[in-house]
Design an enzyme around this catalytic site. Structure first.
Site, PDB file in Angstrom:
ATOM      1  N   GLU A  35     -64.009  33.592 -75.313  1.00  0.00           N
ATOM      2  CA  GLU A  35     -65.143  32.405 -75.941  1.00  0.00           C
ATOM      3  C   GLU A  35     -65.063  31.202 -76.795  1.00  0.00           C
ATOM      4  O   GLU A  35     -65.843  30.292 -77.123  1.00  0.00           O
ATOM      5  CB  GLU A  35     -66.250  32.951 -75.060  1.00  0.00           C
ATOM      6  CG  GLU A  35     -66.397  34.318 -73.889  1.00  0.00           C
ATOM      7  CD  GLU A  35     -66.410  32.995 -73.040  1.00  0.00           C
ATOM      8  OE1 GLU A  35     -66.891  32.089 -72.891  1.00  0.00           O
ATOM      9  OE2 GLU A  35     -65.769  33.046 -72.128  1.00  0.00           O
ATOM     10  N   ASP A  39     -57.293  30.320 -75.075  1.00  0.00           N
ATOM     11  CA  ASP A  39     -56.964  32.315 -75.055  1.00  0.00           C
ATOM     12  C   ASP A  39     -55.856  32.033 -76.316  1.00  0.00           C
ATOM     13  O   ASP A  39     -55.464  32.435 -76.933  1.00  0.00           O
ATOM     14  CB  ASP A  39     -55.432  31.387 -73.356  1.00  0.00           C
ATOM     15  CG  ASP A  39     -56.244  32.223 -72.235  1.00  0.00           C
ATOM     16  OD1 ASP A  39     -57.336  32.771 -72.503  1.00  0.00           O
ATOM     17  OD2 ASP A  39     -55.741  32.338 -71.495  1.00  0.00           O
TER      18      ASP A  39
HETATM   19 ZN   LIG Z   1     -62.734  29.822 -70.893  1.00  0.00          ZN
END
Ligand SMILES: [Zn+2]
Length: 415
Positions: A279, A360
């Site tokens: 996030e 990521d």
């Molecule tokens: Zn995401």
């Protein structure tokens, strides 16, 4: 009926057909892969969970197809079917046609009708599918209370906003669409600012994160990433659903991090940290700012287009109206717009998946890629997300990369 009607109907029907065909392809693909867990997940996801995910995907897609048909029918009935003209005439018996009250009543009626058309699908999803697969925690009483609160908010905030927008169109001269845009943008920023502190608490309880060990780790991660936050909160998502999530909300002084209690129940501290780092990756790469930077000029261009369309008689007659006031134009515009923008869906989905890969990669640098993989696998399993989406369907609709691709990329980043 004119050439514009024909173009509109063709696009609407083609869009619906494409959506239905893609959904059917998706379900067939998922079912064809139902009896074997993909190799990458064979050690972590049991066959029974994989099959449950396939059935869940098929059930949701089946309802989604009926929902798409009902949505297209609703748009056709209101436009070419003369529904909007009928509502217009009905309100003309109460308010002066073309006036502010008439416009607000017209637009609010369209909103309420759209909600009514959607309601059976929401009920079938929540109390049918979600319940059958063990996700629903919502009681009918809570659903009714939520609906009452949403209706009150829509009336308190939505009606004055509609009145303001309609007033701007009638009093700001030629460039009214610019002022409507400015007011709309300002309203959106205001909602982002007040949402976490004033609106979200009407629906959920937010308590400061109490787990001291987890809190220390999360704060160390935030410091390492150079992120300032006004608080870490746990939300009682379990009141409504067993699905877990984590998100950032607000900006400036109202910026906060929210964990669903259902997420904290499922993941260990390493995994929570990795999910949060993902996030933070969205934040670090300014994904929300980039979205706004695209949305602001796009909505201005659309309103400028509306400013032009409102002067064109074929726009109204082509969409089944003989009246040609501003409120009718707004309603027609927003009813017809999705038919014209549907071909752009793959571009936006692609853009969103690029952002997911970036987040990521950021998480893999700040924490361990293996922890994010472990967290994702748990979430895929517990949320019954399919591991084998149809590639074409996924390319058009999915905001997140397919599980196998996402996990393979993370594993390649492992050091
Ligand atoms: Zn995401």
């Amino acid at each position: 009926m004119n050439a514009f009607s024909l173009l509109f109907v063709c696009l609407l029907v083609a869009g619906l057909a494409a959506r239905l065909l893609l959904m059917r392809r998706h379900v067939r693909h998922v079912q064809a892969h139902r009896d074997r867990v993909p190799d990458a997940f064979a050690a972590s996801i049991p066959l029974a969970s994989h099959q449950r995910a396939a059935d869940y995907t098929a059930a949701r897609a089946g309802l989604g197809m009926r929902d798409a048909i009902a949505g297209a029918a609703f748009v056709l009935v209101l436009t070419l079917g003369g529904g909007l003209q009928f509502i217009h005439d009905a309100w003309s018996a109460v308010f002066a046609p073309g006036g502010l009250a008439h416009g607000v009543a017209l637009l609010a009626s369209v909103g309420v009708l759209g909600w009514l058309v959607e309601l059976p699908f929401v009920l079938a999803r929540t109390f049918g599918i979600e319940k059958r697969f063990g996700f629903n925690r919502m009681t009918p009483a809570l659903f009714a209370a939520d609906t009452a609160r949403e209706a009150a908010l829509a009336a308190l905030i939505g009606l004055p906003l509609l009145a303001l927008l309609l007033w701007l169109t009638s009093s700001m001269g030629e460039l009214w669409w610019f002022w409507v845009w400015a007011a709309w943008l300002g309203f959106n920023l205001l909602v982002m600012l007040i949402w976490p502190t004033f609106i979200a608490p009407l629906f959920n309880k937010f308590t400061p994160l109490a787990d001291a060990a987890l809190k220390a780790r999360v704060e160390a991660l935030l410091a390492r990433c150079g992120f300032q936050s006004k608080g870490l909160f746990v939300m009682d998502g379990s009141r409504r659903s067993a699905h877990g999530n984590a998100y950032f909300t607000g900006f400036g002084a109202s910026k906060r991090i929210v964990f669903f209690d259902t997420l904290l129940d499922k993941l260990n501290a390493d995994e929570v940290e990795a999910v949060l780092a993902h996030e933070l990756g969205h934040f670090r790469h300014r994904h929300i700012v980039k979205r706004l930077a695209l949305l602001a000029p796009t909505s201005l261009a659309l309103l400028a287009l509306l400013g032009w369309l409102i002067e064109q008689p074929w726009f109204f007659s082509g969409l089944g109206m003989s009246a040609s006031d501003t409120a009718s134009a707004l309603a027609l515009f927003f009813l017809a717009l999705p038919a014209f923008t549907f071909p752009l869906a793959p571009i936006f989905s692609h853009w969103s998946r690029v952002h997911e890969f970036e987040a990521d990669a950021y998480a893999a640098r700040q924490t361990r890629a293996a922890d994010l993989v472990a967290a994702l696998v748990k979430l895929y399993r517990d949320n019954a997300s399919t591991l084998t989406p149809d590639p074409l369907y996924s390319r058009v609709f999915d905001s997140h990369p397919p599980a196998a691709v996402r996990v393979a990329r993370l594993q390649a980043m492992q050091h």
